[in-house]
Scaffold this motif. Structure first.
Motif, PDB file in Angstrom:
ATOM      1  N   HIS A  94      36.999  11.093  21.806  1.00 44.51           N
ATOM      2  CA  HIS A  94      36.672  12.314  21.090  1.00 44.51           C
ATOM      3  C   HIS A  94      37.536  12.421  19.832  1.00 44.51           C
ATOM      4  O   HIS A  94      38.655  11.893  19.785  1.00 44.51           O
ATOM      5  CB  HIS A  94      36.918  13.547  21.975  1.00 44.51           C
ATOM      6  CG  HIS A  94      35.952  13.654  23.128  1.00 44.51           C
ATOM      7  ND1 HIS A  94      36.142  12.996  24.319  1.00 44.51           N
ATOM      8  CD2 HIS A  94      34.794  14.361  23.268  1.00 44.51           C
ATOM      9  CE1 HIS A  94      35.151  13.290  25.151  1.00 44.51           C
ATOM     10  NE2 HIS A  94      34.322  14.111  24.533  1.00 44.51           N
ATOM     11  N   HIS A 122      30.552  18.707  24.346  1.00 47.15           N
ATOM     12  CA  HIS A 122      29.974  17.607  23.591  1.00 47.15           C
ATOM     13  C   HIS A 122      28.869  16.948  24.406  1.00 47.15           C
ATOM     14  O   HIS A 122      28.971  16.818  25.635  1.00 47.15           O
ATOM     15  CB  HIS A 122      31.040  16.566  23.250  1.00 47.15           C
ATOM     16  CG  HIS A 122      32.226  17.130  22.543  1.00 47.15           C
ATOM     17  ND1 HIS A 122      32.302  17.261  21.178  1.00 47.15           N
ATOM     18  CD2 HIS A 122      33.401  17.619  23.028  1.00 47.15           C
ATOM     19  CE1 HIS A 122      33.461  17.796  20.842  1.00 47.15           C
ATOM     20  NE2 HIS A 122      34.147  18.018  21.951  1.00 47.15           N
ATOM     21  N   SER A 136      27.872  18.970  19.305  1.00 49.41           N
ATOM     22  CA  SER A 136      29.109  19.595  19.775  1.00 49.41           C
ATOM     23  C   SER A 136      29.007  21.094  19.586  1.00 49.41           C
ATOM     24  O   SER A 136      28.333  21.578  18.657  1.00 49.41           O
ATOM     25  CB  SER A 136      30.332  19.058  19.018  1.00 49.41           C
ATOM     26  OG  SER A 136      30.490  17.682  19.222  1.00 49.41           O
TER      27      SER A 136
END
Length: 1146
Positions: A94, A122, A136
């Motif tokens: 991430h 996400h 997201s």
């Protein structure tokens, strides 16, 4: 293709260099030989990560797709690791480094939802080889604590710290206006806030009923249609998890006092059952004593047996010091399974993805802090599965690492054959159930081996071919030494507080399979590979006494010959007279004043040693204490099978050992290796004030010692011919024992070296200019004395070359690089035949220095006249325990050295790389033909001369994070990428380059990161990587049965679109969360449409859906036609009935 003319480069050298190399300059008639055509260009290089192996560091969450058979593990640093079948794995990261708090698959849809501690959600697309984020959602006003995505639903329930529940459309990642507020959920049933949402799930039999668990102990069954609570359940203890029975009539809660409460959904007044699995039941019927919290519980039913209740935690507080446990309650039996590490999460694996069907769990997957365990629930005793993933890299902390590419093809089968005997027994006989994905279709087929050294003294060999990693063989070096049973029994000779057997460096010859390791306790072990078992009565041991403080200690030895003709210590002795000692106790003694002297740091076992097939010890070399000072740790190591020699160095100097004859050939300080006329010679004495004779520590004749009076340090392995007699030696030892402690203890180790460099970062430029200049200051300052006393052997290299300017035929040589930037050479006279090699001593002569660079020497290599890499000589492998006839038949050496060169002509080149610069020197003239300053503001941590498919280059990794490659021999920069800043000493200790553009380093204590700097590998990476998502049909839904379908007892569906859509629920507040399009949104669509198999599968699914819709349309059309025919018939009948009647007759 660019051409370089060496003659033009030689024109600008100094007069001294010109005079010394005039005899080796190229003649006009040989112009064709002075042109080297380089084939490597910058377009051959590109840097990219390939794979990450090992156990996910600091795991925090886990999810499993029961249809795709894929496992996902999230970490506290925001990393995501995906696992399929053995060899199919993927690493994602991430953008935020926040911890992953929860993961959930969109089952059989090739997507994954992750929730992070920074309150972001996400959506990952797994339909491509490198997964990417599609959408997201970042919450700004509320903190995410839990989320739930029902099977085959596009609406995601998100619980927050405030107790509210928001609903997100997974397809568009937009919030719905439908919100379940905490105050409406509990209403007047509680006077206080219920706390964060810790659980959300829908009733398996009714999608319109949502079960909400709050931390304080409240559970609410919410009706989504009526938007109110049907039932509320309250318990005094905090809730950690909730699990449904598949029929949707009961659920179980785990609590902080170690209890499990079972509730009937229609009886909210009190629990139907309260049990404390690990609590002591009092005889008087009172409540059991509280236990530790049960962190998670799973309630799974079986079609043909008792239900499973699996839980973690809940142990009694009396069980202090007990390891973490997983409890499996099956019917009336309870099994407590102890784990090696604390439990992070666990999942019961079931074949069906439908929550309203019998679950029939077949295994339970347990994620520990440092391990992954899969337990078979279908076999008695609950055995574990054999894990096919390379998750044991951190079994003991990794202390060093080496990477070998394009190894001999027979080495991997040989290691696998002996390593397969080391596997544990008692595993489940079933196949590993996490079997999703497909292997890559890459063409990379050359053998690759990774060797890791560990803190417990073990060495592991890994097969790293074709972007996979599999352990081949494990060698335990600690079994050669005695272990202290307790801290009180720990020997006082240890130089490290912990891990005295840790591997510090290793050298391996793949062709001969000779392995040499150096440990932190100043010991070196030589191993040979054998396929036969061997019992060794006495382990061969050689003790070496290395001391070199010319500033403090004077030598008793007589003058030796000049460096160009010095003979080796022990050359006049026979091998029998130099026989190694068998036990350390024979040489252990203390000096008269109580100082430890001639004592090794470790004690070798006295008992006979049974050595299994594989690597078997040939010789143990130990450095001993000298006059109360411990031996310095070994900083450089090299082994050569063709010569039968192992060389190692540290801050005291250099030692060369013949491991065939088990004798010590050379033991000298670094300063003694310089020739008397060497311009880079280190002064034998520091400029500090001479000591007065009245002190009794030195004689009047000790004031000045010329270069010809330099001596060899005393050794314990062999007698030196330069010693005059035993009386002189005894006087010398007495004088040494009476002196004060030496200044430096173990400054030669790599970690102290790195720490010193970082601490001097502020004054780096000034220090570089002062410390690396060729004309070093000889002032009497403490800094100067300290730096001058710290010349360490930093690199060693065996080669066949011309190390002297006057030589015309190549000879075996040993090159030594020091921390002050000097390269020294020793010529070796190795007997030619195997019989002579075992009877005659290897001759040694000193050649002085070859070249001087800025910074410590890191690597050295030899190129021929065409610019091709000339590898060191080696001996082909033979089994040392095989019969003599077979041994002689398989034992053969590498082809002889290249033919002798003509006089006054250079025949090859020496490549030297230091922490600051690189140089190419022509031999034997020793002229520097190319020079390149690699970095000014930083320093090189690791450098290797590597072979690429199109040529040879130098690969460098700098402390500022830059990875660079330089062409050879011209040293043109070909690649310079700011890859990774040095944030951890682990990276500096384990980073290594290898051939064909491969490299790796330890990115965390448990993970190896592999990368490539080859353009060809980067272009083929997509084909080489495996596929995670494969088209699989979703299992059929459970059959409702005739009576359930007739009376409505089956699962109730819900049209969530009518409830949560924008038309029904309205729009959500824009300030609640921000939608962020993912970088992989477009790539995800392309990835989902890539591949012939995936394309055909999607086309087939689309055709099926189209056919189904056409069928429904046909049925509706037929029904409308029948209705129209019926209406026409009735209308005709009515018309006939009233046809002849008047209006007043109606």
């Amino acid at each position: 293709m660019k051409k370089f003319n060496i003659r033009k480069v030689l024109d600008g050298f100094t007069a001294a260099s010109s005079s010394s190399s005039s005899s080796a300059s190229l003649q006009p008639g040989n112009r064709d030989n002075d042109v080297i055509q380089e084939t490597l260009q910058s377009e051959h290089f590109q840097l990219c990560k390939t794979l990450r192996h090992g156990f996910p560091y600091q795991p925090s969450a886990m999810a499993f797709d029961p249809v795709q058979k894929i496992l996902a593990i999230g970490t506290q640093s925001g990393a995501l690791r995906l696992f399929g079948r053995a060899g199919v794995e993927c690493y994602c990261q991430h953008e935020s480094d926040s911890a992953i708090i929860q993961l959930q698959f969109l089952i059989n849809e090739g997507a994954l939802v992750s929730a992070l501690a920074d309150d972001s959600i996400h959506l990952w697309n797994l339909r491509q080889k490198i997964p990417a984020i599609l959408h997201s959602l970042k919450f700004s006003r509320e903190r995410i604590t839990f989320f739930h995505l029902p099977f085959q639903s596009k609406w995601l329930y998100i619980g927050t710290e405030r107790g509210n529940i928001h609903i997100v459309n997974v397809e568009s990642f937009t919030l719905s206006g439908y919100v379940i507020m905490w105050n409406k959920a509990i209403e007047l049933s509680s006077k206080t806030h219920p706390g964060p949402v810790v659980h959300i799930s829908d009733n398996p039999m009714d999608e319109g009923k949502l079960l909400i668990g709050y931390e304080c102990g409240f559970v609410v069954l919410w009706d989504l249609k009526s938007k109110k609570a049907d039932y509320r359940y309250n318990y005094d203890e905090a809730i950690h998890s909730v699990a449904w029975h598949h029929e949707g009539k009961q659920f179980v809660c785990s609590h902080s006092d170690g209890t499990l409460t079972t509730w009937n959904i229609r009886s909210p007044a009190k629990p139907a059952q309260i049990i404390t699995p690990h609590g002591k039941q009092p005889k008087d019927g009172k409540k059991p004593e509280p236990c530790k919290p049960i962190l998670k519980v799973e309630y799974k039913t079986a079609r043909a047996g008792d239900t499973f209740m699996i839980l973690s935690g809940g142990l009694s507080y009396d069980s202090v010091g007990h390891r973490a446990c997983l409890t499996v309650m099956h019917g009336k039996s309870t099994a407590v399974l102890e784990m090696d590490y604390p439990i992070v999460d666990f999942l019961a694996l079931c074949e069906t993805p439908y929550p309203n069907d019998y679950q029939d769990p077949y295994a339970v997957l347990v994620l520990l802090e440092k391990d992954l365990v899969l337990i078979d629930l279908e076999q008695p005793g609950y055995p574990s599965f054999e894990n096919p993933y390379p998750l044991t890299i951190h079994e003991s902390p990794v202390t060093c690492c080496e990477y070998f590419v394009d190894c001999p093809p027979d080495i991997i089968p040989a290691l696998y054959s002996v390593g397969s005997r080391q596997k544990r027994q008692g595993y489940s006989k079933k196949e590993w159930p996490i079997s999703g994905g497909n292997w890559g279709q890459g063409t990379q087929s050359y053998p690759e081996i990774i060797i890791t050294g560990h803190a417990d003294g073990s060495v592991k060999f890994w097969d790293a071919s074709a972007l996979m990693l599999q352990v081949l063989y494990k060698l335990k070096t600690a079994k050669l030494f005695e272990r202290a049973r307790s801290k009180e029994e720990k020997p006082s000779t240890d130089i490290v507080d912990e891990d005295p057997f840790a591997i510090q460096s290793l050298a391996w010859c793949p062709e001969s399979r000779v392995l040499c390791i150096a440990g932190v306790s100043a010991h070196v072990i030589v191993y040979r590979f054998s396929k036969q078992e061997l019992t060794t009565e006495e382990v061969q041991l050689l003790e070496v006494r290395m001391q070199c403080e010319l500033n403090e200690v004077d030598s008793p030895d007589v003058a030796v010959e000049q460096a160009s003709a010095v003979s080796t210590p022990g050359a006049s002795s026979s091998p029998q007279s130099n026989a190694p000692q068998t036990h350390t106790s024979t040489s252990s003694n203390n000096s008269s004043d109580g100082l430890r002297d001639n004592v090794p740091c470790l004690r070798v076992r006295n008992a006979p040693l049974k050595q299994s097939p594989g690597y078997q010890v040939e010789l143990i070399i130990q450095l001993v204490w000298v006059s109360g000072e411990p031996p310095q740790q070994i900083t450089s190591l090299a082994v050569n099978s063709a010569y039968g020699l192992v060389a190692f160095g540290n801050g005291n100097g250099l030692a060369v050992v013949d491991f065939l004859q088990k004798t010590l050939l050379l033991n000298m300080s670094t300063a003694e290796l310089y020739s008397s006329s060497d311009p880079h010679q280190k002064q034998p004495r520091s400029p500090r004030k001479a000591k007065q004779p009245s002190g009794g520590l030195c004689d009047g004749s000790d004031g000045l010692v010329g270069s010809e009076d330099r001596c060899k340090s005393p050794t314990s392995g062999s007698g030196s011919p330069s010693h005059s007699d035993d009386e002189t030696k005894q006087k010398f030892l007495e004088r040494v024992k009476s002196k004060s402690k030496l200044i430096s203890k173990s400054v030669a180790n790599d970690f102290a070296k790195m720490s010193r460099k970082f601490s001097m970062a502020a004054d780096q430029k000034q220090d570089d200019a002062r410390d690396n200049s060729f004309n070093r200051s000889r002032s009497s300052s403490v800094t100067s004395i300290d730096k001058e006393s710290r010349e360490v052997i930093s690199s060693l290299h065996f080669c066949d070359c011309l190390s002297r300017k006057s030589e015309v035929s190549t000879a075996a040589s040993l090159w030594m690089g020091t921390s002050l930037g000097t390269v020294l050479a020793i010529s070796l006279n190795v007997p030619s035949t195997p019989e002579q090699r075992l009877q005659q001593t290897v001759g040694i002569s000193f050649c002085g220095s070859l070249v001087r660079l800025k910074g410590g020497i890191l690597c050295m290599a030899v190129l021929d006249l065409t610019g091709a890499l000339q590898p060191p000589a080696y001996e082909c492998w033979y089994d040392p325990n095989a019969p003599e006839e077979e041994r002689e038949r398989t034992r053969r050496r590498r082809p002889a050295s290249p033919p002798s060169t003509q006089e006054n002509q250079d025949s090859h080149y020496a490549v030297v790389c230091s922490e600051k610069q690189a140089k190419v020197v022509s031999l034997p003239s020793q002229n520097c033909v190319f020079e390149h300053n690699i970095t000014e503001n930083s320093f090189v941590l690791r450098a290797d001369v590597v072979a690429m498919p199109a040529g040879v280059c130098i690969a460098c990794f700098c402390a500022n994070g830059h990875i660079m490659t330089l062409s050879l021999p011209s040293l043109r920069p070909l690649l310079d990428v700011n890859y990774l800043p040095l944030t951890d000493m682990r990276i500096a200790r384990t980073f290594c380059f290898s051939n064909l553009g491969q490299a790796l380093y330890l990115t965390s204590p448990t993970e190896i990161q592999r990368l490539t700097y080859s353009q060809e590998t980067c272009d083929n990476l997509q084909e080489m990587l495996g596929e995670l998502f494969t088209p699989v049909e979703t299992p059929e839904a459970p059959n409702r049965g005739f009576f359930k379908g007739l009376f409505g007892g089956g699962a109730q569906s819900l049209d969530r679109e009518d409830l949560f859509g924008e038309l029904a629920a309205g729009k959500a507040s824009r300030s609640l969360a921000q939608h962020i399009p993912g970088p992989g949104s477009m790539e995800g669509m392309k990835g989902a449409a890539s591949g012939v198999v995936g394309e055909l599968a999607r086309a087939r699914i689309a055709l099926d859906e189209r056919g189904q819709k056409l069928g429904e349309l046909e049925e509706r059309t037929a029904a409308m036609m029948a209705s129209a025919d019926s209406f026409s018939k009735h209308a005709h009948d009515v018309m006939l009935k009233y046809k002849d009647k008047k209006w007043y007759q109606l």
